[in-house]
Scaffold this motif. Structure first.
Motif, PDB file in Angstrom:
ATOM      1  N   ARG A  87       0.820  -1.208   0.000  1.00  0.00           N
ATOM      2  CA  ARG A  87       0.000   0.000   0.000  1.00  0.00           C
ATOM      3  C   ARG A  87       0.855   1.260   0.000  1.00  0.00           C
ATOM      4  O   ARG A  87       0.451   2.281  -0.549  1.00  0.00           O
ATOM      5  CB  ARG A  87      -0.920   0.015   1.223  1.00  0.00           C
ATOM      6  CG  ARG A  87      -1.772   1.266   1.317  1.00  0.00           C
ATOM      7  CD  ARG A  87      -2.691   1.241   2.518  1.00  0.00           C
ATOM      8  NE  ARG A  87      -3.443   2.479   2.649  1.00  0.00           N
ATOM      9  CZ  ARG A  87      -4.304   2.737   3.645  1.00  0.00           C
ATOM     10  NH1 ARG A  87      -4.510   1.824   4.588  1.00  0.00           N
ATOM     11  NH2 ARG A  87      -4.932   3.889   3.690  1.00  0.00           N
ATOM     12  N   TYR A  88       2.022   1.203   0.650  1.00  0.00           N
ATOM     13  CA  TYR A  88       2.845   2.409   0.811  1.00  0.00           C
ATOM     14  C   TYR A  88       4.220   2.235   0.172  1.00  0.00           C
ATOM     15  O   TYR A  88       4.806   1.142   0.182  1.00  0.00           O
ATOM     16  CB  TYR A  88       3.051   2.730   2.293  1.00  0.00           C
ATOM     17  CG  TYR A  88       1.798   3.091   3.040  1.00  0.00           C
ATOM     18  CD1 TYR A  88       1.189   4.326   2.858  1.00  0.00           C
ATOM     19  CD2 TYR A  88       1.221   2.192   3.941  1.00  0.00           C
ATOM     20  CE1 TYR A  88       0.032   4.667   3.553  1.00  0.00           C
ATOM     21  CE2 TYR A  88       0.076   2.519   4.648  1.00  0.00           C
ATOM     22  CZ  TYR A  88      -0.518   3.762   4.442  1.00  0.00           C
ATOM     23  OH  TYR A  88      -1.657   4.082   5.136  1.00  0.00           O
ATOM     24  N   ASP A  96      15.561  10.030  12.955  1.00  0.00           N
ATOM     25  CA  ASP A  96      15.110   9.346  11.736  1.00  0.00           C
ATOM     26  C   ASP A  96      13.746   9.902  11.336  1.00  0.00           C
ATOM     27  O   ASP A  96      12.874  10.117  12.184  1.00  0.00           O
ATOM     28  CB  ASP A  96      14.990   7.842  11.971  1.00  0.00           C
ATOM     29  CG  ASP A  96      14.372   7.134  10.779  1.00  0.00           C
ATOM     30  OD1 ASP A  96      15.077   6.948   9.774  1.00  0.00           O
ATOM     31  OD2 ASP A  96      13.170   6.784  10.838  1.00  0.00           O
ATOM     32  N   THR A  97      13.569  10.126  10.033  1.00  0.00           N
ATOM     33  CA  THR A  97      12.287  10.598   9.496  1.00  0.00           C
ATOM     34  C   THR A  97      11.761   9.574   8.502  1.00  0.00           C
ATOM     35  O   THR A  97      12.457   9.213   7.546  1.00  0.00           O
ATOM     36  CB  THR A  97      12.445  11.952   8.796  1.00  0.00           C
ATOM     37  OG1 THR A  97      12.936  12.910   9.740  1.00  0.00           O
ATOM     38  CG2 THR A  97      11.116  12.434   8.227  1.00  0.00           C
ATOM     39  N   ARG A  98      10.548   9.060   8.762  1.00  0.00           N
ATOM     40  CA  ARG A  98       9.923   8.110   7.845  1.00  0.00           C
ATOM     41  C   ARG A  98       8.854   8.826   7.031  1.00  0.00           C
ATOM     42  O   ARG A  98       8.002   9.527   7.589  1.00  0.00           O
ATOM     43  CB  ARG A  98       9.292   6.933   8.605  1.00  0.00           C
ATOM     44  CG  ARG A  98       8.599   5.942   7.667  1.00  0.00           C
ATOM     45  CD  ARG A  98       8.203   4.646   8.352  1.00  0.00           C
ATOM     46  NE  ARG A  98       7.013   4.758   9.169  1.00  0.00           N
ATOM     47  CZ  ARG A  98       6.254   3.724   9.567  1.00  0.00           C
ATOM     48  NH1 ARG A  98       6.594   2.491   9.219  1.00  0.00           N
ATOM     49  NH2 ARG A  98       5.198   3.920  10.319  1.00  0.00           N
ATOM     50  N   THR A  99       8.909   8.653   5.718  1.00  0.00           N
ATOM     51  CA  THR A  99       7.909   9.210   4.814  1.00  0.00           C
ATOM     52  C   THR A  99       7.166   8.058   4.139  1.00  0.00           C
ATOM     53  O   THR A  99       7.789   7.171   3.554  1.00  0.00           O
ATOM     54  CB  THR A  99       8.560  10.107   3.751  1.00  0.00           C
ATOM     55  OG1 THR A  99       9.265  11.169   4.408  1.00  0.00           O
ATOM     56  CG2 THR A  99       7.508  10.699   2.818  1.00  0.00           C
ATOM     57  N   MET A 100       5.849   8.075   4.230  1.00  0.00           N
ATOM     58  CA  MET A 100       5.003   7.033   3.641  1.00  0.00           C
ATOM     59  C   MET A 100       4.095   7.663   2.583  1.00  0.00           C
ATOM     60  O   MET A 100       3.295   8.545   2.894  1.00  0.00           O
ATOM     61  CB  MET A 100       4.161   6.347   4.729  1.00  0.00           C
ATOM     62  CG  MET A 100       5.000   5.673   5.811  1.00  0.00           C
ATOM     63  SD  MET A 100       4.019   5.097   7.237  1.00  0.00           S
ATOM     64  CE  MET A 100       2.840   4.019   6.440  1.00  0.00           C
ATOM     65  N   THR A 124      -3.611   6.960  -3.442  1.00  0.00           N
ATOM     66  CA  THR A 124      -4.028   8.364  -3.413  1.00  0.00           C
ATOM     67  C   THR A 124      -2.883   9.341  -3.671  1.00  0.00           C
ATOM     68  O   THR A 124      -3.126  10.510  -3.987  1.00  0.00           O
ATOM     69  CB  THR A 124      -4.651   8.709  -2.053  1.00  0.00           C
ATOM     70  OG1 THR A 124      -3.637   8.607  -1.041  1.00  0.00           O
ATOM     71  CG2 THR A 124      -5.787   7.746  -1.715  1.00  0.00           C
ATOM     72  N   GLY A 125      -1.655   8.898  -3.491  1.00  0.00           N
ATOM     73  CA  GLY A 125      -0.514   9.798  -3.631  1.00  0.00           C
ATOM     74  C   GLY A 125      -0.248  10.647  -2.405  1.00  0.00           C
ATOM     75  O   GLY A 125       0.733  11.405  -2.373  1.00  0.00           O
TER      76      GLY A 125
END
Length: 625
Positions: free
Chosen positions: A545-546, A585-589, A594-595
């Motif tokens: 999904r991500y 730490d930075t997590r981007t999903m 949908t974007g």
């Protein structure tokens, strides 16, 4: 002329009652005026003989007796008040702080003088002694500092006692110390590092096997820093320039096993256990447990009541007899998912039939006590697949959604990693379900097949049952991270380990520290583990999904390591140590449908791992000629 024969006796009183100069003035006046002296009990006589005041001369004389001391007291009081006013806002005369004379200076000048004089000394490392350990403590890294303003405030109070102020005029001094403060967390970290070398674990009474020979283990207390008292000693004495002696405390064995319990265990269990082999009877096959294998698989632990209880390492026993009995079993096979090209293909599960070793060895301890009839029968049971075909088909597992690998472990750690990985392989998380590593593995102890291996304890190498499982935890955490799982609880190592991503790793400790995450996807997730002697890989299968990315900040707030000097003859593993630091730490999903994107950050503060210096072994004395 007055009748002198009628003078009362008061005119002849001693001079300390009436000074000579006063008496002369009265006599002279009486001669000139002809007035009578005062009659007894009255004032000077008048024409009718009644007492009459004669210029109140005798009253004036009495008043003058008190005027001189009163005037002197007034002068002293005036001088005292003038001195108070003149020195208001200045440091008291004679005051010294840590040997630096500040008397008479303004408070601003006193603070500047104090900082200039003491700062070089306060920046030097503080010598530390703890038991047989010698080390040093950098004040800045331990969060120790001087509160200059409070120090001046404490020293600036002008004394109100007039005698104290008088003494200060003639060289009297008042010696005070500086006011200090500490960052309790950083000081605690520094003491934890020192305690790693000071601490000696207590030994409980017990029984061990030397080969196949049972031997009594005598209890012995341990030792550790008294951390609260040690912190108080450092905060009080670090500015003195002298070594600070840190107090230690005795650590008693937790089990409190008695000598009688050790003797009884030797005679009733340990000795008979290795007196002869034990036969395991299977379906048409037999296997033997030799005394050497029994000694390896049998241990004793405190029972909580001052005694010892036998502990059987069932996986070791199973490994010993399995080669002879494996042909009597039909192992189960889990359903699996593999990719053929870009298409996931489900391999169906197969139920099996085999030996239940837990049930088989349940009564082994009683058998070990027997001198004869030392045999047990293998217990067989169905062995259903852990992951069935139906389960895989229903969960929408279409392919790999994340995978992560780590490597670089020792053989003993690898054994523990393999054992833990086996317990979670094939685990399915349904939508909304939370995973717990401690729950999934169960107890990680010798009976479950875990062995002593290397661990990082308080920043230096140590050993413990189940060591190495934190590497599986880190691998699993990262696979869950990139699969888009929701973190519901994890903890990083206190000290950074270079083979793991900074601020993106995890440790576990049975009963205290766990790794947990939740599947918030709309489809199920399958956890797959793959172990080799060189690495461990965890893969999450499901519906992706991500798209997940990670960014790690530069390291900041470096903290240098402490140096621990170990004396000769003490167990010691040298270490270069490592800096403490902070990383985020930075997590981007990004939602693939949908974007939309969402980010989260996590900051970790790593402690400095101490540098350990081992004293050289004493050289042998040369042989005599």
């Amino acid at each position: 002329m007055p009748d002198r024969h009628n003078e009362p006796d008061w005119a002849n009183q001693p001079t300390e009652v009436m000074p000579a100069i006063g008496r002369h003035r009265v006599d002279q006046t009486a001669d000139q005026t002809g007035d009578k002296p005062p009659a007894a009990g009255g004032t000077p006589g008048g024409p009718d003989g009644a007492p009459q005041p004669v210029g109140n001369r005798w009253v004036s004389l009495a008043k003058r007796r008190w005027m001189i001391p009163t005037a002197a007291l007034g002068v002293l009081l005036l001088a005292y008040l003038v001195d108070l006013a003149a020195t208001r806002g200045d440091m008291p005369r004679g005051v010294q702080v840590s040997g630096v004379a500040l008397g008479g200076l303004t408070q601003a000048a006193a603070q500047q003088t104090l900082i200039a004089e003491l700062t070089p000394d306060l920046r030097r490392n503080v010598a530390i002694r703890a038991g047989q350990i010698g080390t040093s403590l950098a004040p800045a890294s331990a969060g120790l500092r001087v509160d200059w303003a409070s120090t001046i405030d404490a020293a600036a109070h002008q004394p109100l006692n007039p005698f104290t102020r008088l003494a200060s005029l003639f060289g009297g001094t008042t010696e005070l110390g500086v006011v200090t403060s500490a960052d309790e967390a950083r000081l605690g970290d520094a003491l934890d590092g020192i305690n790693t070398m000071v601490r000696r674990e207590p030994t409980d009474g017990g029984v061990r096997f030397d080969g196949s020979t049972p031997t009594a283990v005598k209890p012995a207390p341990g030792i550790a820093l008294d951390l609260p008292a040690a912190a108080a000693e450092i905060k009080r004495d670090w500015t003195t320039g002298l070594p600070v002696d840190l107090p230690t405390t005795s650590v008693e064995p937790a089990g409190h096993v008695t000598d009688a319990a050790v003797s009884r265990t030797l005679a009733e269990v340990a000795g008979p256990a290795v007196s002869a082999p034990v036969t395991v009877i299977g379906n048409g096959r037999e296997a033997s447990l030799s005394p050497a294998i029994i000694a390896i698989a049998l241990s004793f632990a405190p029972d909580g009541a001052g005694g010892l209880k036998p502990v059987v390492d069932i996986p070791k026993l199973a490994d010993a007899v399995r080669p002879e009995l494996v042909t009597t079993e039909q192992p189960a096979k889990d359903a699996s998912v593999s990719l053929i090209g870009a298409t996931p293909v489900v391999t169906p599960s197969v139920d099996g039939h085999g030996i239940n070793y837990e049930d088989t060895f349940t009564g082994l301890v009683e058998v070990l006590k027997r001198p004869v009839n030392r045999q047990i029968s293998a217990v067989y049971a169905p062995q259903p697949a852990k992951l069935t075909t139906e389960q895989v088909n229903a969960l929408g597992i279409k392919g790999s959604i994340s995978t992560f690998s780590t490597g670089g472990f020792a053989a003993d750690s690898g054994q523990n990693i393999k054992r833990a990985a086996e317990t979670i392989n094939g685990k399915i998380l349904k939508p909304g379900e939370t995973f717990s590593l401690n729950t999934a593995t169960g107890p990680r102890d010798a009976p479950q097949g875990y062995v002593p291996a290397g661990i990082i304890e308080d920043g230096h190498p140590a050993r413990g049952i189940g060591g190495g499982v934190s590497q599986l935890a880190t691998t699993l955490y990262n696979a869950a991270y990139f699969a888009g799982m929701t973190d519901t609880g994890h903890q990083e190592h206190s000290y950074y380990i270079s083979r793991y991503p900074a601020a993106r790793e995890a440790t576990v400790y049975e009963g205290a520290i766990d790794l947990k995450f939740r599947n918030d996807l709309t489809t199920g997730v399958l956890i797959q583990t793959a172990w080799t002697p060189a690495d461990i890989t965890v893969t999450f299968w499901g519906t992706k999904r991500y798209e997940v990315t990670s960014a790690t900040s530069p390291r900041s707030s470096p903290v240098p390591p402490q140096t621990l000097n170990m004396p000769a003859g003490q167990p010691c593993t040298p270490s270069a140590g490592g800096q403490g630091f902070t990383a985020t730490d930075t997590r981007t999903m990004r939602d693939l449908t949908t974007g939309e994107t969402k980010t989260s950050t996590h900051t970790v503060h790593y402690k400095p791992s101490p540098a350990v210096v081992c004293a050289p072994a004493p050289s042998a004395d040369p042989a005599p000629n």
